[in-house]
Design a protein around this motif. Structure first.
Motif, PDB file in Angstrom:
ATOM      1  N   MET A   1     -20.173 -64.548 -52.936  1.00  0.00           N
ATOM      2  CA  MET A   1     -21.222 -64.702 -51.959  1.00  0.00           C
ATOM      3  C   MET A   1     -20.574 -64.907 -50.582  1.00  0.00           C
ATOM      4  SD  MET A   1     -24.579 -67.182 -52.195  1.00  0.00           S
ATOM      5  CE  MET A   1     -25.303 -66.363 -53.599  1.00  0.00           C
ATOM      6  N   LYS A   2     -21.205 -64.382 -49.585  1.00  0.00           N
ATOM      7  CA  LYS A   2     -20.718 -64.464 -48.210  1.00  0.00           C
ATOM      8  C   LYS A   2     -20.928 -65.879 -47.653  1.00  0.00           C
ATOM      9  CE  LYS A   2     -21.470 -62.104 -43.846  1.00  0.00           C
ATOM     10  NZ  LYS A   2     -22.262 -61.073 -43.181  1.00  0.00           N
ATOM     11  N   VAL A   3     -20.030 -66.310 -46.768  1.00  0.00           N
ATOM     12  CA  VAL A   3     -20.129 -67.633 -46.152  1.00  0.00           C
ATOM     13  C   VAL A   3     -20.283 -67.467 -44.646  1.00  0.00           C
ATOM     14  CG1 VAL A   3     -18.918 -69.793 -45.688  1.00  0.00           C
ATOM     15  CG2 VAL A   3     -18.675 -68.695 -47.901  1.00  0.00           C
ATOM     16  N   GLU A   4     -21.187 -68.253 -44.069  1.00  0.00           N
ATOM     17  CA  GLU A   4     -21.299 -68.313 -42.618  1.00  0.00           C
ATOM     18  C   GLU A   4     -21.263 -69.778 -42.202  1.00  0.00           C
ATOM     19  OE1 GLU A   4     -25.060 -66.404 -41.676  1.00  0.00           O
ATOM     20  OE2 GLU A   4     -26.083 -68.324 -41.685  1.00  0.00           O
ATOM     21  N   TYR A   5     -20.820 -70.014 -40.983  1.00  0.00           N
ATOM     22  CA  TYR A   5     -20.669 -71.370 -40.460  1.00  0.00           C
ATOM     23  C   TYR A   5     -21.610 -71.565 -39.277  1.00  0.00           C
ATOM     24  CZ  TYR A   5     -16.407 -71.426 -43.218  1.00  0.00           C
ATOM     25  OH  TYR A   5     -15.521 -71.368 -44.246  1.00  0.00           O
ATOM     26  N   SER A   6     -22.314 -72.682 -39.270  1.00  0.00           N
ATOM     27  CA  SER A   6     -23.135 -73.027 -38.112  1.00  0.00           C
ATOM     28  C   SER A   6     -22.194 -73.385 -36.961  1.00  0.00           C
ATOM     29  CB  SER A   6     -24.050 -74.210 -38.429  1.00  0.00           C
ATOM     30  OG  SER A   6     -23.274 -75.389 -38.587  1.00  0.00           O
ATOM     31  N   ARG A   7     -22.730 -73.414 -35.756  1.00  0.00           N
ATOM     32  CA  ARG A   7     -21.912 -73.851 -34.608  1.00  0.00           C
ATOM     33  C   ARG A   7     -21.380 -75.258 -34.832  1.00  0.00           C
ATOM     34  NH1 ARG A   7     -25.745 -72.055 -29.748  1.00  0.00           N
ATOM     35  NH2 ARG A   7     -25.561 -69.827 -30.090  1.00  0.00           N
ATOM     36  N   ARG A   8     -22.238 -76.099 -35.368  1.00  0.00           N
ATOM     37  CA  ARG A   8     -21.837 -77.485 -35.618  1.00  0.00           C
ATOM     38  C   ARG A   8     -20.672 -77.541 -36.607  1.00  0.00           C
ATOM     39  NH1 ARG A   8     -25.775 -82.416 -37.607  1.00  0.00           N
ATOM     40  NH2 ARG A   8     -24.221 -84.046 -37.362  1.00  0.00           N
ATOM     41  N   ALA A   9     -20.740 -76.741 -37.675  1.00  0.00           N
ATOM     42  CA  ALA A   9     -19.666 -76.728 -38.669  1.00  0.00           C
ATOM     43  C   ALA A   9     -18.364 -76.223 -38.065  1.00  0.00           C
ATOM     44  CB  ALA A   9     -20.062 -75.874 -39.873  1.00  0.00           C
ATOM     45  N   THR A  10     -18.459 -75.230 -37.193  1.00  0.00           N
ATOM     46  CA  THR A  10     -17.260 -74.710 -36.527  1.00  0.00           C
ATOM     47  C   THR A  10     -16.634 -75.789 -35.643  1.00  0.00           C
ATOM     48  OG1 THR A  10     -18.207 -72.491 -36.554  1.00  0.00           O
ATOM     49  CG2 THR A  10     -16.404 -72.872 -35.020  1.00  0.00           C
ATOM     50  N   THR A  11     -17.475 -76.501 -34.916  1.00  0.00           N
ATOM     51  CA  THR A  11     -16.996 -77.617 -34.092  1.00  0.00           C
ATOM     52  C   THR A  11     -16.387 -78.705 -34.973  1.00  0.00           C
ATOM     53  OG1 THR A  11     -18.651 -77.154 -32.407  1.00  0.00           O
ATOM     54  CG2 THR A  11     -17.697 -79.370 -32.401  1.00  0.00           C
ATOM     55  N   ASP A  12     -17.051 -78.996 -36.096  1.00  0.00           N
ATOM     56  CA  ASP A  12     -16.539 -79.999 -37.037  1.00  0.00           C
ATOM     57  C   ASP A  12     -15.156 -79.613 -37.548  1.00  0.00           C
ATOM     58  OD1 ASP A  12     -18.946 -81.404 -36.811  1.00  0.00           O
ATOM     59  OD2 ASP A  12     -19.771 -80.565 -38.662  1.00  0.00           O
ATOM     60  N   LEU A  13     -14.963 -78.337 -37.895  1.00  0.00           N
ATOM     61  CA  LEU A  13     -13.666 -77.883 -38.389  1.00  0.00           C
ATOM     62  C   LEU A  13     -12.568 -78.096 -37.355  1.00  0.00           C
ATOM     63  CD1 LEU A  13     -14.550 -74.588 -40.270  1.00  0.00           C
ATOM     64  CD2 LEU A  13     -13.443 -76.604 -41.246  1.00  0.00           C
ATOM     65  N   ARG A  14     -12.884 -77.787 -36.104  1.00  0.00           N
ATOM     66  CA  ARG A  14     -11.894 -78.012 -35.043  1.00  0.00           C
ATOM     67  C   ARG A  14     -11.558 -79.489 -34.910  1.00  0.00           C
ATOM     68  NH1 ARG A  14     -15.143 -75.308 -31.220  1.00  0.00           N
ATOM     69  NH2 ARG A  14     -15.334 -73.218 -32.017  1.00  0.00           N
ATOM     70  N   LYS A  15     -12.572 -80.337 -34.994  1.00  0.00           N
ATOM     71  CA  LYS A  15     -12.362 -81.778 -34.859  1.00  0.00           C
ATOM     72  C   LYS A  15     -11.560 -82.326 -36.042  1.00  0.00           C
ATOM     73  CE  LYS A  15     -14.598 -86.135 -33.781  1.00  0.00           C
ATOM     74  NZ  LYS A  15     -13.318 -86.721 -33.550  1.00  0.00           N
ATOM     75  N   VAL A  16     -11.883 -81.897 -37.242  1.00  0.00           N
ATOM     76  CA  VAL A  16     -11.144 -82.334 -38.434  1.00  0.00           C
ATOM     77  C   VAL A  16      -9.677 -81.944 -38.288  1.00  0.00           C
ATOM     78  CG1 VAL A  16     -10.807 -81.895 -40.902  1.00  0.00           C
ATOM     79  CG2 VAL A  16     -13.101 -82.327 -40.021  1.00  0.00           C
ATOM     80  N   SER A  17      -9.440 -80.728 -37.850  1.00  0.00           N
ATOM     81  CA  SER A  17      -8.068 -80.255 -37.677  1.00  0.00           C
ATOM     82  C   SER A  17      -7.330 -81.102 -36.636  1.00  0.00           C
ATOM     83  CB  SER A  17      -8.083 -78.788 -37.254  1.00  0.00           C
ATOM     84  OG  SER A  17      -6.777 -78.321 -37.087  1.00  0.00           O
ATOM     85  N   ALA A  18      -7.962 -81.338 -35.499  1.00  0.00           N
ATOM     86  CA  ALA A  18      -7.327 -82.132 -34.435  1.00  0.00           C
ATOM     87  C   ALA A  18      -7.087 -83.573 -34.885  1.00  0.00           C
ATOM     88  CB  ALA A  18      -8.197 -82.114 -33.180  1.00  0.00           C
ATOM     89  N   ASP A  19      -8.082 -84.167 -35.535  1.00  0.00           N
ATOM     90  CA  ASP A  19      -7.947 -85.556 -35.988  1.00  0.00           C
ATOM     91  C   ASP A  19      -6.858 -85.705 -37.040  1.00  0.00           C
ATOM     92  OD1 ASP A  19     -10.007 -86.187 -34.271  1.00  0.00           O
ATOM     93  OD2 ASP A  19     -11.498 -86.505 -35.852  1.00  0.00           O
ATOM     94  N   SER A  20      -6.778 -84.757 -37.965  1.00  0.00           N
ATOM     95  CA  SER A  20      -5.793 -84.878 -39.037  1.00  0.00           C
ATOM     96  C   SER A  20      -4.375 -84.595 -38.536  1.00  0.00           C
ATOM     97  CB  SER A  20      -6.161 -83.978 -40.217  1.00  0.00           C
ATOM     98  OG  SER A  20      -6.239 -82.632 -39.835  1.00  0.00           O
ATOM     99  N   ARG A  21      -4.241 -83.893 -37.437  1.00  0.00           N
ATOM    100  CA  ARG A  21      -2.904 -83.649 -36.853  1.00  0.00           C
ATOM    101  C   ARG A  21      -2.244 -84.950 -36.398  1.00  0.00           C
ATOM    102  NH1 ARG A  21      -2.022 -78.886 -37.758  1.00  0.00           N
ATOM    103  NH2 ARG A  21      -3.309 -77.121 -37.225  1.00  0.00           N
ATOM    104  N   ALA A  22      -3.034 -85.977 -36.162  1.00  0.00           N
ATOM    105  CA  ALA A  22      -2.477 -87.278 -35.793  1.00  0.00           C
ATOM    106  C   ALA A  22      -1.588 -87.829 -36.908  1.00  0.00           C
ATOM    107  CB  ALA A  22      -3.599 -88.267 -35.476  1.00  0.00           C
ATOM    108  N   PHE A  23      -1.804 -87.357 -38.131  1.00  0.00           N
ATOM    109  CA  PHE A  23      -1.013 -87.803 -39.283  1.00  0.00           C
ATOM    110  C   PHE A  23       0.110 -86.827 -39.617  1.00  0.00           C
ATOM    111  CE2 PHE A  23      -5.248 -89.622 -39.711  1.00  0.00           C
ATOM    112  CZ  PHE A  23      -4.932 -90.961 -39.800  1.00  0.00           C
TER     113      PHE A  23
END
Length: 96
Positions: A1-23
């Protein structure tokens, strides 16, 4: 099945990536890999995960090793990732 991301989810992914880079980069890579593994599991078995009682049609799956939950909807021909929530944040509470 195809997956699409809401704008919010795309923003969330960027934030998760940035936050986890602190570790460290290896932690960030592991978190991102786990998110995409979970999303792959959702596309294979979209109805396998819990429904959100307060939001009809919405489902949620926890990442387990990491403090995140992925919220999504099953649409006719695709999965829509709505939000990736950091569960270590305080839940919203109504002021009295």
């Amino acid at each position: 099945m195809k997956v699409e991301y809401s704008r919010r989810a795309t923003t969330d992914l960027r934030k998760v990536s940035a936050d986890s880079r602190a570790f460290g980069d290896s932690v960030a890579a592991a978190v991102e890999r786990r998110i995409y593994e979970i999303i792959s599991g959702v596309t294979d078995h979209p109805e396998a995960f819990a429904q959100v009682v307060e939001r009809p049609g919405m489902r949620v799956v926890p990442l387990v090793r990491y403090p995140y939950k992925i919220f999504y909807r099953i649409l006719e021909d695709r999965i829509r990732i709505l939000h990736i929530r950091d569960t270590s944040r305080r839940p919203w509470t109504k002021e009295r």
